[in-house]
Each structure stands twice: as C-alpha cells, then as structure tokens.
Design a protein around this motif. Structure first.
Motif, PDB file in Angstrom:
ATOM      1  N   MET A   1      21.768  22.526  -4.165  1.00  0.00           N
ATOM      2  CA  MET A   1      22.771  22.541  -5.263  1.00  0.00           C
ATOM      3  C   MET A   1      23.949  22.069  -4.764  1.00  0.00           C
ATOM      4  N   LYS A   2      25.086  21.713  -5.859  1.00  0.00           N
ATOM      5  CA  LYS A   2      26.490  21.229  -5.285  1.00  0.00           C
ATOM      6  C   LYS A   2      27.436  22.184  -5.438  1.00  0.00           C
ATOM      7  N   ASN A   3      28.405  22.137  -4.441  1.00  0.00           N
ATOM      8  CA  ASN A   3      29.465  23.111  -4.734  1.00  0.00           C
ATOM      9  C   ASN A   3      30.619  22.449  -5.297  1.00  0.00           C
ATOM     10  N   ALA A   4      31.654  23.182  -5.213  1.00  0.00           N
ATOM     11  CA  ALA A   4      32.898  22.757  -5.909  1.00  0.00           C
ATOM     12  C   ALA A   4      33.657  21.710  -5.503  1.00  0.00           C
ATOM     13  N   VAL A   5      33.014  21.413  -4.164  1.00  0.00           N
ATOM     14  CA  VAL A   5      33.996  19.799  -3.678  1.00  0.00           C
ATOM     15  C   VAL A   5      32.804  18.781  -3.940  1.00  0.00           C
ATOM     16  N   GLY A   6      31.802  19.215  -4.468  1.00  0.00           N
ATOM     17  CA  GLY A   6      30.726  18.048  -4.637  1.00  0.00           C
ATOM     18  C   GLY A   6      29.929  17.967  -3.463  1.00  0.00           C
ATOM     19  N   ARG A   7      29.877  18.877  -2.631  1.00  0.00           N
ATOM     20  CA  ARG A   7      28.887  18.808  -1.549  1.00  0.00           C
ATOM     21  C   ARG A   7      27.435  19.364  -1.711  1.00  0.00           C
ATOM     22  N   GLU A   8      26.176  18.662  -1.330  1.00  0.00           N
ATOM     23  CA  GLU A   8      25.054  19.045  -1.736  1.00  0.00           C
ATOM     24  C   GLU A   8      24.575  19.909  -0.569  1.00  0.00           C
TER      25      GLU A   8
END
Lengths: 519, 98, 303
Positions: free
Chosen positions: A1-8
């Motif tokens: 999943m991706k978090n709110a800073v776009g990190r997988e």
C-alpha cells in the motif's frame, strides 16, 4: 500500500501490522488510559538498593528470554553501560531480547552487532542505529526489522502500549544507594537525563548504574528513588574524554558559515522575531554557527527570547548568560559546558523528553516553538527530509527530534548544502522519508533559500523574506543545480526485505528501508 | 600520446581525485577505480576515463583513480594533466576547438 | 563598439586553481566578480594542473549571475602563453592581468588574445580585461595603462607587492598606499573605467574591514577585492549607494533622456556637461541599488 507521502509500504511484516502515514496532524491518540508496567511496591529493606554487580541486578529483576530492555544515550559515544549490561546478560544465557534504547550511538568493543549475532538481541527499537550496527542492519543482519521512532514518538509508543519496557537500565553520573540519580554532577556528568524519565516511570523494573556513589540524598536528583528497584556501582560508566567533550569549535568552513548565516537571517526577517520568541537550533556544525549568528541578530535589534529548547550547546548557554534567553529547556546536553550549566544556573533546566516532544500529551514544549533549525542529509522537491540514510545507502544518522520539531515549530528551517562532494543533497526523491514535506517551511542552502508553498506559513514568510531582500529560489531550481554539478546518480538497488520501519511521531509508518544490494 | 613514465595529478582532498597514469606495454587500457561514490557514479567515472583517453589518443595506459567525490569535470582535468605529465608533453589546446 | 551591459564590481573573490572544492563553493557566495586563479595561489609545480582544472570548471560550471574571470600568470612568466591558450578558450567574461607596469604590455596581451579569439571564431574584443597595478611603475603609468586597450573595463590596485616595491611598511591604516590608491582611481576616472580597491588582509577584523571599505567607497572606488568569502557581504553593503547618489543618478538619466528627445548633442545638468562615463556611472549606481534590494524607480524593478 502507498501512504500519504507516496511511499510503498507492506501491510504486515510478521506480526507487525503497519499503519500507513496519513498526514502530519491526521491521527488522533487512543482514548485508553496510558500504559505502564510499573507496579506498586514496598520500600526496599535495610535502607539500600545497592547490589554488587550488574549480573546480580539482572537476576534480581527477573529478566527472561524475549523481554524488553532499555537505555538512554546521554553518554553518547562515550557510553560503556550498554556494553557492560549486555555482556552480563549474555553471561547469564538470556536470549532473544528486544533492545529499546532512546538511540544507538556508535559504540565499539563490544559492538551491538556481536550481541545480535549471538542471539542475545533479536529486535531493536530506537531513534537511530548509527555506525557499525546501522550498516549491518541495512545489509540484512536482522530477521525482524528495526523500528525507528523519533524522540517524541518513543514516550508516545510506551504510553500507547506499543513499546513496553520490562527492565530499564539508567546510567547516571551520580547516584545514592537508594536510587536518587542525576547526570549533572560527578566526574562523568552528561547533563540532562531527559530521555530516561519515561523509562523510570513506565518500566517494570528500574536499575540505576553509576560510577560515582554519593551520600543520601543525591542532590540534585533527576531520577527519583520511588521508581528505582536497584542501584549498581561499576568501575566506570564510560570514557570521560568522549562524555565530557568540550564546546564544539565554531566551524571554519565558509560554506557552512554561509548557510548558518542565511538561516539566522531567515529567522530575523520573520515577523515572529520579536521579544519573547522561542527557538531550537541543535548541535551540528551549521546549527552551532547559526546560534552565533542568531545571537548577533538579537543583540543588534535588542530582542530577547523567552526560551530555547531541546539539545543544548555551549553557544546557547552563552546567550543565556548574556541575558538574551530567559529559560533553556534541556532535554539533552550536547557538551560539557551545557551539561554543567543545569546545576549552576536557575534558568537552565532539565526537562523530560516527553515534555519536549511527545505529540500525544496535553502539550509538548515544541508546540510552542517559533523557530526550529534542522540538519538533514537529503531533501527532495516535495520538501520531504531524509535524516537517516546517505545516498550510497549507508546509515548516517538517527531520527532524533527533527520530525517532531518540524511538526511543532511555527517555522521549521532545514539547513544543508546542495551538494556534498559529488553527492547531491537536494534530490527529486529522498531515499528515506523521515520528515514529511508539509511540516517543512523552508530549506536553506548555500545556493539560496527555498520556501515550501504547501506550508501553512508560506505567504507570510515569503512576504517577510522578500522585504528583507533575501534571495529566494524554488526547490526545483536547487535540485536542478545539484544535478547539473554532480550528474544523475545511479539509484540504490534494494531487495524486497524490509530492514527498518520508519515511524512517524504518531505511530504511523512514513517509510520503510529495504535491504541494500551490494555490488 | 605515448605514456613514457608514471605520473600523478590531483590530491586526496574532499571533492578531488588523485589519478596515476603508468605505461602499460602491450596491455591496452586498464583502469582501477576507488571512489567514495562508486555506487552512484562508478560507471560514469569509468566512461569519462575512457572518453578522455580516446580524445588524447592514448592506446596503452594503466590508470589508477582514488576519488574523493570529484565532479566529472575535475576527473577530466586531473586525467588530462596526468596523461600530459606521463607523456612528457604540453597539451595541444587547439584540440578543444573541434 | 557595442554597448556592454552594466556589470557590478563591488566585490571580487579569487578561487584558487589548485582546489576543486574552493572552485565549486566560490560560485555560491555573493561576490559580483569571481576570478579563477592561475597565478599567486598556484605553486609552480601545479601550474599545468590548475590550467586544466580552471578550463574545465569555467567551461562546465560557470555561474550565470556573476562576472567571471581568470587571472593568468604575469607578462614575463613562462606560463603566460599556455595560460592564454587555455583561458581564452574557456570563454570567461574577462581575464585579470597581474603586475602590469606599461601600456604596451596590455596591448601585447590584447593582441595575443585577439589571435586566439580569431582562431576559435569568437568576435575580436569579446574578452574584457581587468588590469592589476602592483608596483610603483604601474602607479606612475596608471593613466596610460587605463587607456591602453578598449578591452579594459577596470583597474585594480594591489597593496602587498606595491608596498615591497615602494620599500614601505604595510600597515593597517594603509597610509603608505594612500597615494597609489588615489592615483589609480584618478586614472580610472579619466579613462571611464571602474576602479577596484586593495584587499583588507586581516579576515578576523570586521571593524577594520568596515572602516577600510567605507574609506574606499568615500574615495570613489567601485569595488574591492576580498581575501575571504566572509568579507563579501560586508563589502557589498558599503557599496550600496546612498539615497542622495540614487537621486542624482536618476536626474542624470532623466537629463540624458530629455536630451535624446530634444535631439541635443550635449546634455547639461547643473551647469556641467554629462559625458558617456557619467551616464554609465549613473546606470551602475542604480544597478548597485537594485542589487542591494532597493526599489529605485517606484515599485518597478530594474532589469
């Protein structure tokens, strides 16, 4: 999943379910009462808690396989307590421990790596894992990922029940036989013991380790006898040379001086720079120089600050003595001058690290900060900051309080050069995201000042800096400049295995670090 | 250009690169690279080395680089200098006019 | 001759040709003129290496917002010919020529530059010259030197070697070079070029630097050479024009405009004639004001 800073990030690693980062202020604390393993007790018999050896203390605490132990890192690289305690534990054949110090500094002989290899430790949770251990972890040393937490997040995690400490070993430069202890006096004074307060109050068992026993009652006392189970006197708690380091000399590097001066000018240009303002500058070379330049600006305009916060240096103590700052709130002391000053000056006080930075209390002091000056290894065009990993994939630092300060201060200023040697520091995407860009107001480099258009105070800061004729550039310009000098670096190759989880201050996961492939 | 003797240019200061060029009879070009930024720029550095040697028409040489994070143009300059020193000739600046 | 753009010369900084790190960093300070050095800061054993380095650095990483130069070795040194071959090909804005004593030396160098410019297809005269006067003979001949070539945009006086050639003692007050500073300044004014003052050598004495820079500004200099990046911001501040100077510059330019509208040959202001150098000086004053962040024409920024 991706978090709110776009990190997988993975959803789960073993039995650890990762909560994705949602935004700097998005998550609320649980409504549950805070968690602690501390139990009620009867007073120790015979008026003493003194035991002969660390081994005895470990046994008396009932430490068992798989439990969690903690330490503070206030003796920095001079610390010899961690090594002595782990050696004693290994001798007792206790294995599979969770090692949860406030931070791992680069200690050698013995190195933490040895205790991981022989199975004494199988999990690590800290604010950073510097040096040999860090490099070994990135190369896949441990089966379970290391959990990295900011200074503010550690007490939060303890109170949330995410990190329960069975036995805390608290090093002290002076203590009495009944457990009152301090870092302010004695031959190996380290100053504030602010990181240990939470361990003293929340651990199941508390052991004070000192090399300087004083008459009862120890005064001043930072750690109170009511929380302490045992006291052990050892030959020495550390290397006096490294613990008692004098004031850092002001850097002569003209580039660092330029960046420091610009950062001070940013603060002085802001409308928040007025009587009773507050600041935190830190301990790096640029930070100390910045403190000196801030002092000049304050003297020139006859402005006095209400308080300075966090890790203290001789430079800030000097400002206090000149009457430029009313109170120094020390969660940590970075040099011998700052360490001694707490005992000597009424306005220089030791504070609990939770009071400094815990995001889930009724108020941390950094929420009242006007300016926070932060160092960084890398920053990217989204203003995300990396303070952990170097661009060649080596562990270079710890999270410290940086992400906390950025979130709390009105104006957070990240200082770094655009390139170091051939390594670009302003990039398109940081290797490890530690501090989310939305909390970074401003990046100061030798090539100019970039303001973050997404920061809450962007408009006012832009107006203030333009009025002061400070040279503004965009973060994209800085990135392009860095790349035009260095060329485009080859990306670091990693495997899928997660070796570190980088938690944000609210306990969500802002990034993970994967095992580095070495050619 | 013929490499007549071993020669060095550059230093081990940060942002510099120390380059040694030696004769390599019958062995063509061989390069040994030691660099602080090898992971990021190793390939690019080697490419620069081969390009510069070609520009200077050096058919045979052993090149040792001890790089401390030098920019590409610094590596170029150091290599040009080391080659000219090793070949015992002055540089023909009209080469730059092409 | 095509009219050249106004280039500020408040501060000059040398970056030594021996040090890559200095050259990379020098770009980021606030100096108006950046000079990559092949001369004094480079030992004899490194002259070749410095030439390669400076050439590559100027070619690949020259800063866009500065007036960029290369200081070559002296006129009678064995290095000059190769320095010129390399330096002209790097296409800097200017070359800085040390230890000039006679006009013919500058003319000779100018011809040699022209030959290289022609060979590489650059317009002849593209490269400016800044000449350093560093001896009593240079001071005596300052007027002729200043007018020796249309390439010359500025003349600098340099105190250390000058003091030795005078058999004088170098002092902080600098009375021993006071005449030389004025002589060079007068020559520059007569030739319509900029005048650059001596360095202030004690980098730790900020008060002394301020005093010395204030003197330079009051004498009429357009800028000062800095010995360390830390001096740059201080010196720049002193070369920020006063409101009185700005108002006067605006009046000069208005008078010139008015003269053009009325197609007058000679323009007069306050009873004196405005010549080309005066007009250029007025433009420079406004550019200096602009660089210091002063908005001199209402809210409109000067470009």
């Amino acid at each position: 999943m991706k978090n709110a800073v776009g990190r997988e990030i993975p959803e789960r690693i073993g039995d650890y379910a990762l909560k994705p980062y949602e935004g700097a202020y998005a998550v609320d604390p649980s409504k549950e009462p805070v968690h602690s393993l501390r139990t009620a007790a009867k007073p120790a018999a015979g008026g003493t808690k003194l035991l002969g050896t660390i081994e005895e203390a470990v046994r008396a605490c009932g430490l068992k396989d798989g439990m969690t132990i903690s330490f503070h890192h206030s003796f920095r690289e001079g610390d010899e307590i961690v090594g002595q305690v782990l050696t004693a534990i290994r001798a007792l054949g206790i294995r599979g421990l969770r090692f949860a110090p406030s931070a791992v500094v680069n200690i050698k002989n013995p190195s933490i790596v040895d205790f991981v290899k022989d199975g004494t430790i199988d999990r690590i949770e800290a604010s950073g894992i510097r040096g040999e251990l860090g490099d070994a972890v990135l190369a896949g040393l441990m089966e379970k990922p290391v959990i990295l937490r900011t200074h503010g997040s550690r007490p939060r995690a303890i109170e949330a029940g995410e990190l329960s400490i069975d036995v805390a070993f608290i090093g002290a430069s002076a203590a009495d036989s009944y457990g009152n202890a301090t870092g302010q006096i004695g031959p190996n004074a380290c100053g504030s013991l602010g990181y240990s307060f939470i361990d003293a109050t929340a651990a199941g068992r508390v052991v004070v380790v000192t090399d300087y026993l004083v008459e009862y009652p120890c005064c001043p006392a930072s750690i109170s006898q009511q929380y302490v189970d045992y006291v052990v006197k050892v030959e020495r708690i550390g290397d006096p040379e490294k613990i008692g380091m004098g004031a850092a000399r002001l850097t002569k590097n003209p580039r660092d001086l330029l960046i420091a001066e610009r950062a001070a000018r940013v603060m002085a240009a802001s409308r928040l720079f007025k009587d009773n303002f507050s600041f935190q500058t830190g301990a790096g070379a640029i930070s100390i120089a910045c403190t000196k330049y801030l002092e000049e600006q304050m003297e020139e305009r006859s402005i006095k600050a209400s308080f300075a916060l966090g890790g203290m240096t001789a430079a800030i103590v000097e400002m206090y003595k000149k009457g430029l700052v009313r109170v120094l709130e020390c969660s940590q002391s970075f040099d011998a001058v700052a360490a001694r000053a707490i005992a000597e000056e009424p306005g220089i006080v030791e504070i609990d690290n939770a009071l400094y930075a815990n995001p889930f209390t009724k108020g941390a002091m950094l929420d009242r900060l006007n300016f926070g000056v932060l160092a960084a290894l890398e920053v990217d065009t989204d203003f995300n900051v990396n303070i952990l990993t170097g661009s060649s994939g080596e562990m270079m630092g710890g999270l410290g309080g940086g992400p906390d300060v950025a979130a709390g201060a009105d104006i957070s200023i990240v200082c770094l050069p655009v390139i170091r040697g051939r390594t670009p520091s302003v990039t398109k995407r940081v290797f490890t995201c530690c501090t989310p860009g939305e909390t970074v107001a401003c990046v100061v480099t030798e090539a100019g000042i970039a303001l973050n258009p997404r920061h809450a105070r962007y408009a006012e800061l832009k107006e203030d800096l333009e009025r002061a004729n400070l040279k503004l550039v965009t973060i994209e310009e800085l990135q392009k400049l860095a790349e035009s000098l260095t060329g485009v670096p080859k990306p670091i190759e990693t495997t899928d295995k997660v070796v570190c989880v980088v938690e944000y201050r609210d306990g969500t996961v802002i990034d993970v670090i994967r095992e580095i492939k070495r050619g | 250009m013929e490499i007549k003797k071993p020669a060095v240019a550059g230093s081990l200061e940060s942002s510099d690169c120390q380059i040694t060029v030696e004769p390599n009879p019958g062995q063509g070009i061989s390069v040994h690279l030691e660099s602080d930024v090898k992971a990021m720029f190793g390939d690019s550095i080697l490419e620069t080395v081969h390009t510069v040697l070609k520009e200077l028409s050096v058919p045979e040489a052993h090149v040792e680089l001890r790089d401390r994070g030098a920019l590409d143009c610094v590596i170029r300059a150091r290599l040009q200098c080391a080659v000219c020193r090793a070949a015992e000739t002055a540089y023909d600046w009209t080469k730059e006019d092409a | 001759m095509a009219e050249k753009t106004i280039r500020l010369k408040r501060t000059s900084l040398y970056a030594s040709g021996v040090s890559p790190v200095n050259m990379v960093q020098a770009v980021f300070y606030n100096e108006d003129m950046l000079i990559y050095d092949l001369e004094d800061s480079v030992p004899a054993s490194e002259k070749d290496a410095a030439r390669f380095l400076v050439y590559q650095m100027v070619k690949h990483h020259r800063p866009k917002d500065k007036y960029v130069g290369i200081r070559v070795n002296g006129i009678y040194s064995e290095y000059l010919e190769e320095d010129l071959q390399a330096a002209v090909r790097a296409k800097p804005d200017f070359l800085r020529i040390p230890k000039v004593e006679y006009a013919r030396e500058v003319q000779d160098i100018s011809n040699r530059i022209a030959a290289i410019e022609e060979k590489i297809g650059m317009e002849t005269g593209s490269i400016d010259l800044v000449v350093n006067v560093e001896s009593y003979m240079g001071v005596i001949n300052a007027m002729e030197i200043a007018k020796a070539s249309p390439r010359i945009v500025a003349m600098a006086v340099s105190a250390e070697d000058l003091t030795a050639s005078l058999k004088a003692q170098r002092t902080k007050q600098g009375l021993e070079v006071f005449y030389a500073r004025n002589a060079v300044l007068l020559a520059c004014r007569a030739a319509g070029i900029d005048a650059l003052d001596v360095v202030f050598s004690d980098i730790n004495d900020v008060a002394g630097l301020k005093e010395d820079t204030a003197l330079a500004k009051n004498l009429g200099f357009d800028g000062k050479t800095c010995i360390h990046p830390r001096q740059i911001d201080t010196v720049n501040t002193y070369f920020t024009p006063s409101m009185k100077e700005i108002r006067y510059a605006l009046r000069v330019l208005e008078a010139v405009e008015e003269g053009k509208r009325q197609k007058k040959g000679a323009v007069v202001l306050d009873g004196g004639m405005i010549d080309k150098p005066m007009e250029l000086r007025a433009l420079t004053t406004l550019a200096q004001a602009e660089a210091a962040g002063l908005h001199v024409r209402g809210e409109e920024k000067l470009s």
